[in-house]
Design an enzyme around this catalytic site. Structure first.
Site, PDB file in Angstrom:
ATOM      1  N   TYR A 176       0.841  -1.201   0.000  1.00  0.00           N
ATOM      2  CA  TYR A 176       0.000   0.000   0.000  1.00  0.00           C
ATOM      3  C   TYR A 176       0.876   1.252   0.000  1.00  0.00           C
ATOM      4  O   TYR A 176       0.567   2.231  -0.661  1.00  0.00           O
ATOM      5  CB  TYR A 176      -0.936   0.008   1.212  1.00  0.00           C
ATOM      6  CG  TYR A 176      -2.027  -1.022   1.144  1.00  0.00           C
ATOM      7  CD1 TYR A 176      -3.170  -0.798   0.377  1.00  0.00           C
ATOM      8  CD2 TYR A 176      -1.929  -2.223   1.825  1.00  0.00           C
ATOM      9  CE1 TYR A 176      -4.181  -1.741   0.305  1.00  0.00           C
ATOM     10  CE2 TYR A 176      -2.935  -3.171   1.758  1.00  0.00           C
ATOM     11  CZ  TYR A 176      -4.059  -2.928   0.991  1.00  0.00           C
ATOM     12  OH  TYR A 176      -5.047  -3.862   0.915  1.00  0.00           O
ATOM     13  N   ASN A 234     -12.749  -1.539  -5.047  1.00  0.00           N
ATOM     14  CA  ASN A 234     -12.546  -2.015  -6.417  1.00  0.00           C
ATOM     15  C   ASN A 234     -13.723  -2.894  -6.845  1.00  0.00           C
ATOM     16  O   ASN A 234     -13.973  -3.938  -6.252  1.00  0.00           O
ATOM     17  CB  ASN A 234     -11.238  -2.815  -6.479  1.00  0.00           C
ATOM     18  CG  ASN A 234     -11.057  -3.549  -7.774  1.00  0.00           C
ATOM     19  OD1 ASN A 234     -11.612  -3.187  -8.801  1.00  0.00           O
ATOM     20  ND2 ASN A 234     -10.268  -4.612  -7.719  1.00  0.00           N
ATOM     21  N   CYS A 265      -6.548  -5.992  -7.117  1.00  0.00           N
ATOM     22  CA  CYS A 265      -6.359  -5.461  -5.767  1.00  0.00           C
ATOM     23  C   CYS A 265      -5.760  -6.522  -4.836  1.00  0.00           C
ATOM     24  O   CYS A 265      -5.157  -6.183  -3.825  1.00  0.00           O
ATOM     25  CB  CYS A 265      -7.673  -4.918  -5.210  1.00  0.00           C
ATOM     26  SG  CYS A 265      -9.025  -6.096  -5.187  1.00  0.00           S
ATOM     27  N   HIS A 266      -5.886  -7.799  -5.222  1.00  0.00           N
ATOM     28  CA  HIS A 266      -5.308  -8.870  -4.402  1.00  0.00           C
ATOM     29  C   HIS A 266      -3.771  -8.827  -4.405  1.00  0.00           C
ATOM     30  O   HIS A 266      -3.156  -9.429  -3.540  1.00  0.00           O
ATOM     31  CB  HIS A 266      -5.798 -10.245  -4.883  1.00  0.00           C
ATOM     32  CG  HIS A 266      -5.461 -10.559  -6.304  1.00  0.00           C
ATOM     33  ND1 HIS A 266      -6.219 -10.106  -7.368  1.00  0.00           N
ATOM     34  CD2 HIS A 266      -4.444 -11.265  -6.846  1.00  0.00           C
ATOM     35  CE1 HIS A 266      -5.685 -10.531  -8.502  1.00  0.00           C
ATOM     36  NE2 HIS A 266      -4.601 -11.234  -8.208  1.00  0.00           N
ATOM     37  N   GLU A 284      -1.127 -17.156  -9.009  1.00  0.00           N
ATOM     38  CA  GLU A 284      -0.348 -16.333  -9.933  1.00  0.00           C
ATOM     39  C   GLU A 284       1.155 -16.540  -9.787  1.00  0.00           C
ATOM     40  O   GLU A 284       1.911 -16.237 -10.708  1.00  0.00           O
ATOM     41  CB  GLU A 284      -0.675 -14.854  -9.721  1.00  0.00           C
ATOM     42  CG  GLU A 284      -2.078 -14.503 -10.153  1.00  0.00           C
ATOM     43  CD  GLU A 284      -2.389 -13.021 -10.063  1.00  0.00           C
ATOM     44  OE1 GLU A 284      -1.486 -12.218  -9.729  1.00  0.00           O
ATOM     45  OE2 GLU A 284      -3.542 -12.657 -10.343  1.00  0.00           O
TER      46      GLU A 284
END
Length: 161
Positions: free
Chosen positions: A94, A117, A125-126, A152
């Site tokens: 952040y 979001n 946003c993850h 991912e």
């Protein structure tokens, strides 16, 4: 304004897709709903979105190419655009995101915009984590955030033999 809605099954739960004539306005995962919510015939405006999400979960897609039209303030839009620049398989804190947007003191506002979001997964946003590497706040639940990050960037187990 006409909108179309569909409910699809994903590995993380039933997902609601919403589109207007301007593009995809919402992708959200639902809690505590059954398969009875699933859409039998997906509206044409949402078919490509459903297909690209399916490819993402199958591991064959790393970025989305869809017309998006999320509703939000100018600041929220700015944050969401910055989220889209975080590469697949990478994370950002952040604090780093706040610095990138030009105001290190806006960390709470950035976090709040991140939490609003409306495009789950496709605006990633993850991929935003705490400065210490911790999985902090996620509207879909921290278990989903962990699953997405693992999906991912899977740790490849080396064979010993």
């Amino acid at each position: 304004m006409n909108t179309h809605t569909a409910y699809i099954k994903t590995p993380l739960g039933i997902t609601r897709l919403v589109a207007s004539e301007n593009g995809i306005t919402e992708i959200s995962v639902l809690n505590d709903v059954s398969d009875s919510f699933l859409t039998e015939v997906i509206p044409e405006t949402l078919q490509e979105c459903a297909q690209q999400l399916h490819e993402y979960f199958n591991g064959t897609r790393t970025e989305f190419q869809l017309p998006f039209a999320p509703k939000g303030t100018t600041f929220q839009q700015k944050v969401w655009n910055a989220l889209n620049e975080i590469p697949f398989g990478k994370t950002c804190s952040y604090l780093e995101l706040s610095k990138k947007l030009g105001d290190v003191k806006a960390i709470r506002a950035v976090a709040a915009a991140n939490g609003k979001n409306p495009l789950w997964i496709v605006t990633p946003c993850h991929r935003v984590i705490g400065s210490d590497g911790s999985l902090t706040g996620y509207a879909g639940g921290l278990w989903r955030k962990k699953w997405l990050l693992d999906h991912e960037n899977p740790v490849k187990q080396q064979s010993l033999f």
